[in-house]
Design an enzyme around this catalytic site. Structure first.
Site, PDB file in Angstrom:
ATOM      1  N   GLN A 196      42.546 -32.663  65.653  1.00 22.39           N
ATOM      2  CA  GLN A 196      42.614 -34.104  65.393  1.00 22.39           C
ATOM      3  C   GLN A 196      41.342 -34.649  64.781  1.00 22.39           C
ATOM      4  OE1 GLN A 196      43.023 -34.890  69.736  1.00 22.39           O
ATOM      5  NE2 GLN A 196      41.558 -36.565  69.397  1.00 22.39           N
ATOM      6  N   HIS A 204      44.081 -38.629  77.773  1.00 22.45           N
ATOM      7  CA  HIS A 204      44.241 -37.633  76.707  1.00 22.45           C
ATOM      8  C   HIS A 204      45.668 -37.091  76.721  1.00 22.45           C
ATOM      9  CE1 HIS A 204      43.125 -34.816  73.682  1.00 22.45           C
ATOM     10  NE2 HIS A 204      43.183 -33.747  74.454  1.00 22.45           N
ATOM     11  N   CYS A 253      45.244 -38.070  69.608  1.00 20.95           N
ATOM     12  CA  CYS A 253      45.865 -37.026  70.433  1.00 20.95           C
ATOM     13  C   CYS A 253      47.330 -37.339  70.716  1.00 20.95           C
ATOM     14  CB  CYS A 253      45.097 -36.846  71.728  1.00 20.95           C
ATOM     15  SG  CYS A 253      44.971 -38.349  72.742  1.00 20.95           S
TER      16      CYS A 253
END
Length: 470
Positions: free
Chosen positions: A275, A417, A281
């Protein structure tokens, strides 16, 4: 307040004591849910100062000790806005030389460490400023049984200091070469060396407290402060529960979960992507899931475009974060996804360049999975890789093995995340989830992170979802 590596050393000690005290017993409920979210406080915060003073007064009123105690170190402090302000504070409390008749503010600590009789205490204080009232909700204290402090510079010999400095410089040089790090000025190089030094110590602290088989140490993120790492690579929107779109609950798996399963062995997982310096993410997690779903329904594994979501998903915030539930809806509204080869990744927000004529895959809907890990495993084995999210506390310095942080560190409600669950199993009796990350193949185990399975570690069970392809 202690900063840098000292802050984490203190926090690490708090985790051990917290486990003994049972401080983690309330961690399965949201500490920072709506309407407030997690706010870390500095010791200079006026509200925190007031809360600390109140905690000290209440502590001493309830103590049978002859001498007054006061805060000798703030380990961690947060506040949550909920019908007032709720402070959650972990501190060290130590003996002063004053008896209870004295004024606490003028009392000095004992110079001899053995007379300090330090305790680690957790205080929860509910303050309602407009009513001028404060309430002590919780107080738990435990004697500091073993000193966790490392040898100070003052006690080190000149030869030891030179040896340690040479070793540190060698590690930093190797780090710069391995990860192709170049800094613009000598001042910046010196700053990054200092951060690197602190991070080496933080990683060692996390290592000493991990309950699994993980190895922590120098990674490509070792020259970043915690704040830099979080703001660049993580996704704070994931913990904002009020922003999440309700999703239909997935149908349970037909069969119990087999002992192990790995979709990499069955052709449903593309190579690890990167990324870059973009908090996207969420897009990689969702695209990885859809790639697997498309493969299982159509027999071809395509590499689909994350950049299309970054540019064209008006529900999310591109490199500043997003939610899988929004991403599924955006893909449905767009009409599908282009191939990565047609809409390549740049790692920054651009003008939407989606072309409906180039759609290579589509979805019909999306579903939310059960929060039971056994049911997630069974669903994954039957239906393909799963989009999940977790608290990335231990991930900055993760190198290999099965990570298993203390719950007091890895609060399951502070998710930041998004990743892809591709399988599960066990290593020498230690159950794990196999997690495809989006930080490149030079992260962790060839781009993968392995997390302990069976204790809802780091909130891995809280946001499992999948696209549906009919």
């Amino acid at each position: 307040m202690a900063t840098g590596c000292q802050f984490f050393v203190c926090l690490a000690l708090a985790a051990v004591v917290g486990a003994v005290l049972g401080l983690g017993e309330d961690m399965d409920r949201p500490m920072f849910g709506p309407p407030g979210s997690a706010i870390r406080l500095k010791e200079t915060d006026p509200g925190l100062k007031k809360a600390l003073q109140f905690a000290q007064e209440r502590y001493n009123l309830g103590s049978n000790a002859m001498h007054l105690r006061r805060v000798s170190k703030v380990i961690s402090a947060t506040k949550q806005l909920v019908k007032g302000i709720r402070y959650t504070i972990t501190v060290e409390m130590s003996n002063t030389q004053c008896k209870k008749s004295a004024m606490l503010r003028t009392c000095d600590f004992y110079p001899e460490s053995q007379q300090l009789k330090t305790e680690i205490c957790l205080f929860e204080i509910w303050d309602i400023p407009w009513q001028a009232t404060s309430t002590l909700i919780k107080q738990k204290c435990q004697p500091q049984s073993v000193s966790e402090e490392t040898t100070t510079v003052d006690n080190a010999s000149p030869d030891q200091l030179v040896e340690e400095s040479v070793e540190l410089l060698g590690l930093f040089k190797d780090f710069m070469v391995k990860y192709n790090k170049v800094y613009s000025t000598q001042e910046e190089t010196d700053r990054r060396l200092q951060i690197f030094h602190e991070n080496v110590q933080i990683a060692a602290r996390i290592q000493s407290l991990d309950q699994g088989s993980a190895e922590y140490g120098i990674t490509k993120f070792s020259d970043l402060t915690e704040e830099e790492f979080r703001s660049t690579y993580l996704n704070p929107l994931l913990s904002q529960w009020t922003l999440q779109r309700p999703m239909k609950l997935a149908t349970s798996a037909r069969n119990p979960a087999p002992d192990s399963w790995d979709w990499r062995e069955h052709g449903a997982v593309n190579p690890v992507k990167n990324q870059g310096m973009c908090g996207s993410c969420w897009a990689f997690s969702v695209i990885g899931n859809i790639e697997g779903q498309w493969f299982l329904k159509n027999g071809t594994l395509e590499s689909l475009s994350e950049q299309e979501l970054v540019d064209c998903d008006g529900l999310d915030q591109a490199c500043r974060g997003g939610l899988p539930s929004n991403a599924y809806e955006a893909i449905e509204n767009l009409g599908g996804l282009e191939l990565e080869s047609d809409y390549s990744y740049s790692g920054r927000k651009q003008k939407c360049d989606f072309t409906s004529g180039k759609v290579a895959a589509y979805i019909n809907s999306s579903v939310e999975l059960s929060k039971d890990e056994n049911e997630i495993a069974a669903w994954l084995a039957e239906n393909g890789p799963v989009s999940v999210a977790l608290n990335a506390f231990a991930m900055q310095f993760y190198r290999k093995g099965v990570s298993h942080p203390f719950k007091i560190f890895c609060n399951p409600w502070m998710i930041d995340h998004a990743v892809l669950l591709v399988g599960y199993g066990d290593r020498k009796g230690v159950p794990f989830w196999a997690i495809k990350n989006s930080w490149g193949e030079d992260y962790g185990e060839q781009g993968y992170y392995y997390l302990y399975r069976g204790s809802n570690a780091c909130g891995i069970n809280r946001m499992a979802s999948s696209a549906v392809v009919n």
